[in-house]
Every structure is written in C-alpha cells, then in structure tokens.
Design a protein around this motif. Structure first.
Motif, PDB file in Angstrom:
ATOM      1  N   TRP A   1       0.833  -1.209   0.000  1.00  0.00           N
ATOM      2  CA  TRP A   1       0.000   0.000   0.000  1.00  0.00           C
ATOM      3  C   TRP A   1       0.868   1.260   0.000  1.00  0.00           C
ATOM      4  N   TYR A   2       1.889   1.258   0.836  1.00  0.00           N
ATOM      5  CA  TYR A   2       2.781   2.432   0.878  1.00  0.00           C
ATOM      6  C   TYR A   2       3.576   2.553  -0.426  1.00  0.00           C
ATOM      7  N   GLU A   3       4.025   1.422  -0.968  1.00  0.00           N
ATOM      8  CA  GLU A   3       4.770   1.457  -2.235  1.00  0.00           C
ATOM      9  C   GLU A   3       3.887   1.997  -3.351  1.00  0.00           C
ATOM     10  N   ARG A   4       2.615   1.683  -3.296  1.00  0.00           N
ATOM     11  CA  ARG A   4       1.660   2.221  -4.280  1.00  0.00           C
ATOM     12  C   ARG A   4       1.712   3.741  -4.301  1.00  0.00           C
ATOM     13  N   TYR A   5       1.756   4.366  -3.125  1.00  0.00           N
ATOM     14  CA  TYR A   5       1.717   5.829  -3.086  1.00  0.00           C
ATOM     15  C   TYR A   5       3.048   6.471  -3.469  1.00  0.00           C
ATOM     16  N   LEU A   6       4.102   5.663  -3.559  1.00  0.00           N
ATOM     17  CA  LEU A   6       5.364   6.192  -4.085  1.00  0.00           C
ATOM     18  C   LEU A   6       5.178   6.718  -5.507  1.00  0.00           C
ATOM     19  N   SER A   7       4.200   6.173  -6.222  1.00  0.00           N
ATOM     20  CA  SER A   7       3.948   6.652  -7.594  1.00  0.00           C
ATOM     21  C   SER A   7       3.584   8.130  -7.593  1.00  0.00           C
ATOM     22  N   VAL A   8       2.866   8.586  -6.558  1.00  0.00           N
ATOM     23  CA  VAL A   8       2.509  10.007  -6.457  1.00  0.00           C
ATOM     24  C   VAL A   8       3.733  10.836  -6.063  1.00  0.00           C
TER      25      VAL A   8
ATOM     26  N   ALA B   1       7.907  14.738  -7.649  1.00  0.00           N
ATOM     27  CA  ALA B   1       9.349  15.009  -7.739  1.00  0.00           C
ATOM     28  C   ALA B   1       9.830  15.123  -9.175  1.00  0.00           C
ATOM     29  N   GLY B   2       8.972  14.759 -10.144  1.00  0.00           N
ATOM     30  CA  GLY B   2       9.350  14.842 -11.552  1.00  0.00           C
ATOM     31  C   GLY B   2       9.975  13.581 -12.092  1.00  0.00           C
ATOM     32  N   ARG B   3       9.888  12.471 -11.331  1.00  0.00           N
ATOM     33  CA  ARG B   3      10.499  11.207 -11.758  1.00  0.00           C
ATOM     34  C   ARG B   3       9.425  10.310 -12.388  1.00  0.00           C
TER      35      ARG B   3
ATOM     36  N   ILE C   1      -4.211   7.650  -7.112  1.00  0.00           N
ATOM     37  CA  ILE C   1      -2.868   7.762  -7.703  1.00  0.00           C
ATOM     38  C   ILE C   1      -2.961   7.877  -9.222  1.00  0.00           C
ATOM     39  N   ASP C   2      -4.067   7.437  -9.789  1.00  0.00           N
ATOM     40  CA  ASP C   2      -4.174   7.357 -11.252  1.00  0.00           C
ATOM     41  C   ASP C   2      -4.115   8.718 -11.933  1.00  0.00           C
ATOM     42  N   ILE C   3      -4.646   9.758 -11.255  1.00  0.00           N
ATOM     43  CA  ILE C   3      -4.630  11.071 -11.907  1.00  0.00           C
ATOM     44  C   ILE C   3      -3.204  11.576 -12.101  1.00  0.00           C
TER      45      ILE C   3
END
Length: 955
Positions: free
Chosen positions: A509-516, A521-523, A550-552
């Motif tokens: 779950w936490y790794e999922r939010y790394l996408s945001v 951060a521009g990565r 996170i999809d947006i």
C-alpha cells in the motif's frame, strides 16, 4: 446506487384480455409535441396506455414514481433506469452534492442530467404516477428537464392530477400533448371487446371506467349475474368490486392479501418468513393466473394494482402494518440487504434500527460512493445532531468529510471527539483522521499535520492497517505542501517497518503511493514503475486505498513518457471513478489534470501544424474551477484556485494580459514550491510565444532554482530545455551546450520525453546535440522517439531553384535535366497531399508531343530518386494512392524557414524577424521556371517580403 425495486423500472406486461388502445397510442407517437401528459382518476388505464406505447417505441426508459422526497434519490432512480437500458450510460447524481447550497442548484443538476442524455437518439423517458411527487425540488427539476430537454428526447408522464403549476408555461405554449380522463374512458366498442358482448346497462353504469369494466368481467366470470350488479358512483364502485372479488377467495388467500398489502414490492421469501408459511410464491402466482389485480415483475417479485392495494390497506390495521414493516426491517438487516432494510425503517419510523443499519454499513457505503443513500438515511434521523450518539456523529462526520462538506463534517467531529476516549482506538482514529482532512481543507496543511503528528505516536504499530489510515494522510499533506523529501522519507520508513513486521500487504500500500511522490518530484519512470507494481494489489483491497487517488498523477506521468493514449484512457477512467464514488476532495484535481493533459496534447499538435481547438481543455478546466472552492476555506486552496484561474486566463483570454500577469506574480509566493514551478512554467511559455525572451528566461531560471531546491523537477527540467532553445535562437552556442546537456540528462533520467514531439521547438536542440556529440546515446534515443531524422538536403526556391548538401551549401547538386528539376520543384510545391500523373502532365508536359508522357514522368521520377540518393536520401518519392509527393523528413527548404518567419512576423512584428525574411528572400519564388502553377505563392511571398522591407525602413 440507491436500492430501487425492479418493479418500478420495468415496463408492465400486458394482462390477460387487455385491449390495445390503438388510437391513443397513435396520438402519442404521431404528435409533434415531445411531451405527453396523461391524467385521469385511478383505474383509468394510464399505466396500461403508457406500457402499450412504450412497447411500440425503442430506447424506452420506464420509472414508476413512489412519492420520492429527495432530489438525489429521484435522479438516482432515473439514472439506474437509464443504466438498465443503456449499459454505457454514465451519470452520477451524487457528483453534484457539493453544489446543493448554490442558488442555481436545480438548474446545474438539470443541465448536467440533460448533457448526459443528449446523445441518446430517439430516447423515450416515461414517468408513471407523477402525482405522488410532492417535493418542490423534484418538481422544479422535472419542470426544468421538460423545459430544456433536447429535441431528440420524448418524455411521457402520467398523473391523477392536471399538470402542475410549474408546467403551465409549457402548457400555454402548446408544448404538451394532454390526454385527459374523458380521452382515457373506454368507448362503447372497447367495452364490448372487454366483455365479449354489448350491454347498455354496464356501459352506462361504468361510464367507460376501464377498471370497473375489467372488474365486472371478473365478477361475471365468477358467477355474478348482470341483474345483481348494483348502481354505485365511481367513489364507491371500486370498493364494491374489490370486495366482491375478495369475498370469493379462500380465507387463506384473504389473510395473505391483508398481510402483504403494506409492501409495495412483494418478495415471496420475505413474506414466507413473516407469515411463517412456505407458499407465498404459489399464492401470488394464483392471484396472477386469476387476474386478481396482481402483476408479476422481473427478478421473481410481484406487486398489486395501486387501487387494489389501497383497498386492502383499509382493512389492514395501522398497528399490524407497522409491525409487519418492522419485521421486514429485521429480515433485510439479517440478510445484509441494508438499503431495503433502511427503506422500511424509514417508512415505519424505526430510528433505532436505522441507526443500527447506518453504523453497520456506512464504511462500505463510503468506500463504494453510495453517498445519496447515506444522505437520505441521515436526513431521516433528523436535521439536528443533538440527539445523535458519538458513534453516529463520527459516522456522519466521516460521510460529510468524504463528500467534501468539510463545514458540516467539522461540526459533527467537533461534537464527537470530546466524547471519545483513546480506549476505543478504532473509533477515535477514524474521527481524528477525518478531522485532519477537515483541517487541511478548512485551515491549512500545517494544522492538519499537527494533529496527525500528535496521533501517530499513539498508534499501535502492530496494527499496521489501522496505522496506514493515519500515516497516508500525513504523506498526502506533505506532497501537497511541496515537502517531497519528507514525504519520501516517511513512506520509506513505513515500508521498512512493514517489511520488518512481515506485513507484505500494507507494505504494498505504501509502495503504491510512491507513484505520487515520484510524480511530484518529476520522476516519471519511477512513478509509472510503482504504479504498475500496484496493479498486483488484490481488487478487494482497493476500496481501502481509493480514498487517495494515484491514477490522476500517473496519467500525467504516462503522458510525459510519451504514452498519450494510455494517459487519456487512465485519466478518463479515473475521473469516472472519482465521480461515481464521490471522491470530491480529489475530483477537482482530476479535472485539473485532465485539462493539463489535453492542453499539452493540443499545444504540441498545434505547433506541429494541426488545427485542433482547446475546447476539451477549457471544458475540464471549467469543471475544475467549479469544484476547487467548494467547501474549501484554507488559504492554500483560495490562493491556488485564484492562481490557476489566472494561468488559464493568460492562455485563453484575449485582450490586456498585464493585469493577469501581475496577479500571477503576486500570488506565486503564496503557494507551495511545486505549484510555484507550475505557474512559472506557464509564464515562461507565454513570454516565449510573444518573443519576450528576457522575461521568459527569468521565469525559467527561477523555476529551476525552486525545483532543484524542493526536489520537484518536472517543470524545472523543461525550463532547461526552454533556456537552451532561447540560447539557440540567440545563436549563443557556448551557453546552449551545457543547458542542452543538462536537459537531455534530466529527460533521460526522469522519463520526460513527450515534448520532443514538438518538432519545431525541439528539433534544433537534437540537431545541435547530434552535431556536437552531446550525450550521443540519449540524443539518438530522443531522435528515434520524436521521429527526427538528420537533415541531409537544403533547397532554395526563393530565386533560383538549387539543391545543396545540408552541411555544405557551396556547390549545388547537378541534376540531369531541366524537366527533372521542374518536376522536383512541382512535387515540393504540392506538399504532403501530392499530385497525380494527370496533374503532373497538365502542369509540365501539356505541350509535349511524346506518345508516352507517363513514361517520361516515370523516367524523371527515377532520376530524382537517383540524384537525391547521392546526398544520402535513397527513397525521397512517396506514392500513396497514385498521388506522388516528396518525403521531407531529411529535407529543408528556404520556404519552410520563410513561412515560419512570416507567421511569427504576422503575430509579433519585430526587427529580427523582418530581417530574417529579407535574408531568405533572394528573388521571386521559383524564378528560373515559367511555372504558372507557382504564381499564387510568388505573389504571396513577394507581399510578405515588401511588408518586412517597409517595416525595416520605418523602424
């Protein structure tokens, strides 16, 4: 979606012996008026007529109304009926909950609904039993829909009342086809059809009342003679008829009728439980077979004719009906059919059970976005919160927080929290999490984080799932407050904590939010990487996570990586999901990202020569602008909303821009660093379009400074590219080289590719990098992505027609013949559309005496191919559907540069552009050919040259 009996969304089936009202149906279908209003007393066949008309029409949606008292409930029923008829139908009434307090709320709601159906060809909506609606908001909504409906929509209504006052304007204008009671009465011939014989006495007695005629037929079939039929007025006649029908039924059936009469929808299993019997279905089937005013509907349910049910209720004591409905509440609660249970709890005013239903189900209902139902349930408990328990106050606060009503949520939570203690940790945490959401939208991120920071140390970290609900709010706040490093550090700490505890589920779950976090951060590469990993999270865990989309963000990341289609697909699907689940806190952001994605696509395409409009961008920004301030009172939201509005005003409004620019500069310091870079990015792009390169460069440099300091590099990366473009325009190659190197490195490292599709802007950067060996591997990769090819040929057409090697323009290519050169010039002039051999003949060989001109053309085409191959372009001729053209990927002409300069001069006349026009114009267009086909461009280019010359003389 709110529970709706299928009975009410199903076109009633024809009964045994039913006659077709041919003339009335023809009147409805043949009328030019697209609103039909059928009114008459009970039993006059309004429903039967509409059901027959519906069967004769396609694309029909049926709703039987039942005294709805909430505008959202009404629209949800209507939407469910449309969704049943059209699986792709997309409308979420609850999306408009935040607009409820606006003065024009009904107009907004009606307009949104009509937009959702305007593309449905020849749609028919039937609203039966309109007289049951007393709620003024619903009546106004229906009137508004009728007034502004598209021409392709037909609406039919039935009522026991004449048209409402709200419908008088439509009635006066003659927009409504009215069929009144006298029109609905059976004719003498129709009465004969029903009875099977002619009888003056029965026709006079019934006056053509369809219900009475049909009832007499039933009595006659059961042995009652005509001589025994009494003479009653309509008021008492139906009671007599029903009494006579019932008196001839077995006592078991009569008892069953009295028990079941208090239920609109007859559920055989529920009736078996309540009656202690097992034959409810058999009894109902018997009533249907004997034509005793019982209708079988879909999904195994039944219903009684409205008048028959009203008659039965007269003989069912209120206490008995209340007791039965209370038992139904318990039955559906035990079956976990909470929507049905709540419906009956409200009917019998069983607030205790309604509270139990809410507390049992509200979390699931919030997770799936069933906010309209919760709204109705809380409303049924009363508008005041004084009598609510602490548990219900938390539930209501959570509900209001979830729909974005932070004002209402604050009031509930402020009353609940002092009543809570930390022993009941689950309820306490839930209340505090929603209070944190209220604080970030009502006051500030800092105040929200202050509360969360007090709560986090009190968490039982063995219960990582519960801890997640708190910590993710802190990470969300940090991202939005441009504290990217802190957000990343906290997420990594929790990932490590989960790993040590062996909790793989919450770790994911936490790794999922790394996408945001990586997106902000521009990565982009990392953002997409963690998103695609998150797709492995089981479906049943999604409702727990979807409070934070996170999809947006990832949609934009995909776009920057060059995957346009995936970006559009993802943002479209996520907006629909946010709408259907009522995630209003992020819906405005979804609309804003959709505007950004469409704006970028359109801008790139327009720069590359397409004629697309910004219509879709403006639509989404308008929606974002409407949703952004709803319920939000924090200074951040106020500042960002104003700043964003001014940014779009800068891009899309005409007229004076200085005031808008000044306001943007004033507001930039009032938002977080990430948003500062976005605003500065818009500014440097705007200044670039008006050739104010000094102001543009200042904004670009500032965005780099802020981005590198705050670790938010998307706009900062593009700023390096912008400064490199400015340096190339200024021919400052020494300054351009390090900027291009840094730009290419950041683009490669972070996955920022999409802007390289903007060929006119970024081809010079790639060409410069290629020629000077700057980051050759990255340059090659970007060239392949953009479809860029190294230019190998330069052609002059202004003055003499000459073909040169691109890098060495001293010695022109020697071509075999003048006709070959002229054919080459003609093909270049034709552009990408190309020309046929017939057009070539008419332009170049119309005076030829050759017997085989086609062969001559073919020979010269072959010569062009061979000659250009000597310059490294082996396949310059395109033959598409017998149209010949020149592939321009590796060819540049002076006219390309001249037209670009002319366009820039037209938009912003200045000395440098005028001078460029003069330097390119060496003489008339294709002056060494007679070329009548080139006369138009000769005149056009000469006019541009003389305007530029005049400008230079006068400047």
């Amino acid at each position: 979606m709110i529970h709706v009996s299928r009975v009410r969304l199903t076109i009633p089936k024809a009964g045994a012996g039913e006659i077709v009202r041919t003339e009335l149906i023809a009147a409805i279908l043949g009328s030019q008026k697209k609103i039909a209003y059928i009114h008459g007393g009970a039993g006059y066949g309004k429903t039967t007529l509409l059901a027959q008309a519906a069967s004769a029409m396609g694309n029909t949606v049926w709703i039987t109304l039942d005294g709805e008292s909430d505008v959202f409930t009404f629209l949800n029923i209507l939407s469910e009926a449309l969704g049943q008829a059209f699986p792709d139908y997309d409308f979420a009434a609850s999306e408009y909950l935040p607009f409820e307090e606006k003065n024009n709320f009904i107009t907004i709601l009606a307009n949104a609904f009509l937009c959702s159906i305007e593309c449905r060809k020849d749609l028919v909506i039937i609203l039966d039993d309109l007289h049951t609606i007393e709620n003024q908001q619903i009546r106004k909504l229906i009137a508004c829909i009728l007034r502004y409906k598209p021409e392709n929509i037909r609406i039919c209504l039935s009522s026991r009342e004449t048209p409402w006052q709200e419908l008088v304007p439509l009635r006066v204008r003659g927009d409504i086809l009215e069929l009144a009671q006298k029109d609905l009465a059976f004719t003498r011939n129709e009465t004969i059809q029903i009875l099977g014989f002619d009888d003056e006495y029965i026709y006079h007695l019934t006056e053509g009342w369809p219900l009475a005629v049909g009832s007499f037929k039933v009595l006659l079939e059961n042995g009652v003679s005509i001589a025994d039929l009494p003479s009653y007025g309509n008021e008492a006649l139906y009671s007599y008829l029903f009494h006579e029908c019932i008196s001839r039924l077995p006592s078991e059936m009569v008892d069953f009728l009295k028990v079941s009469a208090c239920f609109e929808e007859l559920d055989p299993q529920m009736l078996n439980t309540l009656s202690g019997k097992k034959n409810a279905k058999l009894l109902l089937e018997s009533l249907v077979a004997r034509n005793i005013f019982t209708i079988k509907t879909g999904s195994g349910y039944y219903r009684y004719h409205t008048l028959f049910r009203d008659y039965l209720l007269e003989y069912t004591g209120n206490a008995q009906a209340l007791s039965l409905q209370r038992q139904a509440v318990d039955y559906y609660f035990d079956k976990k059919q909470y929507a049905k249970g709540a419906e009956y709890a409200i009917r019998c005013e069983n607030k205790e059970m309604l509270e139990q239903i809410i507390l049992t189900s509200y979390k699931d209902y919030i997770n799936r976005g069933s906010f309209s139902e919760l709204r109705v349930w809380f409303h049924a408990l009363g508008d005041t919160d004084v009598t609510l328990s602490r548990e219900l106050l938390v539930a209501k606060g959570a509900f209001l927080s979830s729909i974005g009503n932070f004002t209402g949520a604050k009031a509930c939570l402020d009353r609940a929290i002092p009543l809570l203690n930390e022993v009941d940790q689950e309820l306490y945490i839930e209340a505090m999490v929603h209070k944190a959401r209220v604080l970030r939208n009502f006051i500030s991120f800092e105040e929200s984080n202050k509360l969360l920071d007090e709560l986090i140390p009190k968490l039982d970290h063995a219960a990582l799932e519960r801890s997640y609900t708190v910590v993710i709010e802190k990470i969300y706040n940090l991202c939005w407050n441009s504290q990217i490093k802190e957000a990343y550090a906290l997420a990594c700490y929790m990932i490590e904590t989960c790993a040590k505890a062996g909790n793989v589920k919450v770790k994911a779950w936490y790794e999922r939010y790394l996408s945001v976090i990586h997106y902000v951060a521009g990565r982009m590469k990392d953002s997409v990487y963690y998103y695609e990993r998150s797709l492995e999270i089981p479906e049943n865990e999604h409702p727990y996570l979807d409070m934070h989309s996170i999809d947006i963000y990832v949609a934009k990341a995909y776009q920057m990586l060059g995957e346009r289609d995936k970006a559009i697909s993802l943002i479209t699907a996520e907006i629909q999901k946010l709408r259907s689940t009522g995630r209003y806190e992020e819906l405005w952001l979804g609309y804003l990202f959709a505007a950004e994605i469409h704006y970028q696509n359109t801008s790139i395409d327009r720069m590359n020569g397409s004629s697309q409009t910004f219509e879709t961008t403006i639509k989404y920004f308008t929606l974002a602008d409407e949703y952004a301030p709803l319920y939000r009172k924090s200074q951040f939201h106020i500042n960002w909303t104003k700043l964003q509005r001014n940014i779009y005003g800068l891009m899309f409004t005409t007229g004076e821009k200085e005031k808008i620019i000044n306001e943007i500069y004033e507001d930039i310091p009032r938002v977080g660093d990430h948003f500062k870079t976005i605003a500065l990015g818009r500014l440097y792009n705007y200044f670039g379009t008006i050739a104010d390169f000094s102001s543009a460069a200042a904004c670009a440099k500032r965005s780099i400074e802020i981005g590198e300091q705050a670790n938010t590099m998307m706009v900062a990366t593009m700023a390096y590219g912008f400064l490199a473009r400015v340096a190339l325009i200024n021919k400052d190659h020494e300054e351009a080289a390090p900027l291009i190197r840094r730009f290419l490195q950041l683009c490669d490292e972070n996955g920022i590719y999409e802007y390289f599709r903007m060929r006119k802007a970024y081809d010079p950067i790639l060409e410069f990098a290629f020629n000077r060996g700057i980051e050759p591997d990255i340059t090659k990769q970007m060239m392949e992505f953009a479809g860029y090819k190294i230019k190998k040929i330069y052609i002059t057409t202004l003055g003499d027609f000459s073909v040169f090697p691109y890098q060495d323009r001293q010695e022109p290519l020697k071509m075999r013949a003048k006709k070959e050169r002229e054919l080459f010039a003609f093909l270049l002039d034709a552009g990408s559309e190309g020309v046929t051999k017939k057009q070539i003949y008419e332009a170049l060989w119309y005076e030829s005496n050759s017997d085989d001109v086609k062969k001559l053309i073919g020979v010269n085409l072959a010569h062009i191919k061979k000659d250009l191959a000597r310059l490294g372009v082996p396949n310059p001729i395109i033959n598409h559907e017998k149209h010949y053209s020149i592939c321009r990927d590796e060819i540049v002409t002076d006219v390309d540069l001249f037209e670009a300069a002319a366009q820039e001069f037209k938009q912003h006349a200045h000395h440098e552009t005028a001078q460029k026009i003069l330097s390119l114009y060496k003489g008339e267009y294709l002056s060494d050919f007679e070329a009548f086909w080139a006369v138009g461009k000769r005149i056009k280019y000469a006019e541009v040259f003389h305007k530029a010359l005049e400008f230079i003389k006068n400047s």
